[in-house]
Design an enzyme around this catalytic site. Sequence first.
Site, short mmCIF file in Angstrom:
data_model
loop_
_atom_site.label_atom_id
_atom_site.label_comp_id
_atom_site.label_asym_id
_atom_site.label_seq_id
_atom_site.Cartn_x
_atom_site.Cartn_y
_atom_site.Cartn_z
N THR A 1 -8.93 2.54 -8.51
CA THR A 1 -9.57 3.84 -8.40
C THR A 1 -9.64 4.48 -9.79
O THR A 1 -9.05 3.98 -10.75
CB THR A 1 -8.78 4.76 -7.47
OG1 THR A 1 -7.47 4.94 -8.02
CG2 THR A 1 -8.67 4.16 -6.08
N TYR B 1 4.91 3.60 -13.77
CA TYR B 1 4.55 4.66 -12.83
C TYR B 1 5.28 5.97 -13.14
O TYR B 1 4.99 7.00 -12.55
CB TYR B 1 4.83 4.20 -11.40
CG TYR B 1 3.86 4.74 -10.37
CD1 TYR B 1 2.50 4.46 -10.45
CD2 TYR B 1 4.31 5.51 -9.31
CE1 TYR B 1 1.62 4.94 -9.50
CE2 TYR B 1 3.43 6.00 -8.36
CZ TYR B 1 2.10 5.72 -8.45
OH TYR B 1 1.22 6.20 -7.51
N GLY C 1 -9.43 14.95 -1.65
CA GLY C 1 -9.24 14.00 -2.73
C GLY C 1 -10.37 13.05 -3.04
O GLY C 1 -10.21 12.17 -3.90
N TYR D 1 2.70 5.21 -2.76
CA TYR D 1 2.80 3.91 -3.43
C TYR D 1 4.25 3.44 -3.43
O TYR D 1 5.17 4.26 -3.44
CB TYR D 1 2.25 3.98 -4.86
CG TYR D 1 2.27 2.64 -5.55
CD1 TYR D 1 1.58 1.57 -5.00
CD2 TYR D 1 3.01 2.44 -6.70
CE1 TYR D 1 1.64 0.32 -5.58
CE2 TYR D 1 3.06 1.19 -7.30
CZ TYR D 1 2.37 0.14 -6.74
OH TYR D 1 2.43 -1.09 -7.31
N LYS E 1 6.17 10.63 -5.55
CA LYS E 1 5.85 9.91 -4.31
C LYS E 1 7.08 9.80 -3.40
O LYS E 1 6.95 9.83 -2.17
CB LYS E 1 5.31 8.52 -4.63
CG LYS E 1 3.93 8.52 -5.28
CD LYS E 1 2.86 9.10 -4.37
CE LYS E 1 1.46 8.91 -4.94
NZ LYS E 1 0.42 9.54 -4.08
N SER F 1 -12.82 6.23 -4.95
CA SER F 1 -11.70 6.91 -4.31
C SER F 1 -11.46 6.38 -2.90
O SER F 1 -12.42 6.17 -2.14
CB SER F 1 -11.95 8.41 -4.23
OG SER F 1 -12.22 8.97 -5.48
N ILE F 2 -10.19 6.21 -2.55
CA ILE F 2 -9.86 5.83 -1.17
C ILE F 2 -10.34 6.91 -0.22
O ILE F 2 -10.86 6.62 0.86
CB ILE F 2 -8.36 5.56 -1.03
CG1 ILE F 2 -7.96 4.32 -1.83
CG2 ILE F 2 -7.98 5.39 0.44
CD1 ILE F 2 -6.47 4.05 -1.89
#
Length: 271
Positions: A199, A160, A15, A150, A167, A21-22
Amino acid sequence: MAYGLLKGKRGIISGALDEKSIAWKVALKAKEEGATFTLTNAPVAMRMGAIKELAQHCNAEIIPADATSVDDLTNLFTQSTEILGGKADFVLHSIGMSPNIRKGKAYTDLNYEWFKQSVDISALSFHKMMQTAYKLDAVSEGGSIVALTYMAAQRTFPFYTDMADAKALLESIARSFGYHYGKYRQVRVNTVSQSPTPTTAGGGIGGFDKFYDFANKTAPLGNATADQCADYCITLFSDLTRMVTMQNLFHDGGFSMTGISEEIMALVNKE
């Protein structure tokens, strides 16, 4: 400051798109802490991002893989084992995408074919990734698998939309597969519920900037940054968390436990 938490460990990081990006931050921290790893992303995402730059910096090889394809994932784990010289000690799932959000569809007017894509990419890919690794016995005894999530999985955030449902499924998969992987190889499976983070993916959500400010004013510690999330993921990959599994771990400065803050009350009183 490095602590050598991942010295000698091998991993797979998915990813990483660009420096926002994390997953990008996790890769940098993993390298700093002594790990070797492969990087992976979908071919279409790789064309948009700068993953080659990250790979050069981390001395890591890139293995393109569509996370919804079992064949691609089989190749990912097989090649990673060969490249790294052994099984993975940690795996990061940082994958999520909603065509409905990208195309501005309201939750009450979802395109269901797109919804299926959201679920497949953002949640089922996590199960496919673990099931593939499980069958190949590609993760070491006592290894760690982490997925990013999240809080919309537990509480309603209207903007969302269908990603909240995806999620919620992702977190359920972590609990269910975490049981089986724990019994099989003592492998830990956890999700990290991160603060709203600027992000590239987050920027595609309508009203993100205002919500980011709201969360920052609500959380007693403020919003957790991508770098801080990376630090947390590193601890979950390390041997310091050998007995933590099947958990959804909030990393949000206390936002998830705060009803209302003094700052938000002050804003309401101004009105």
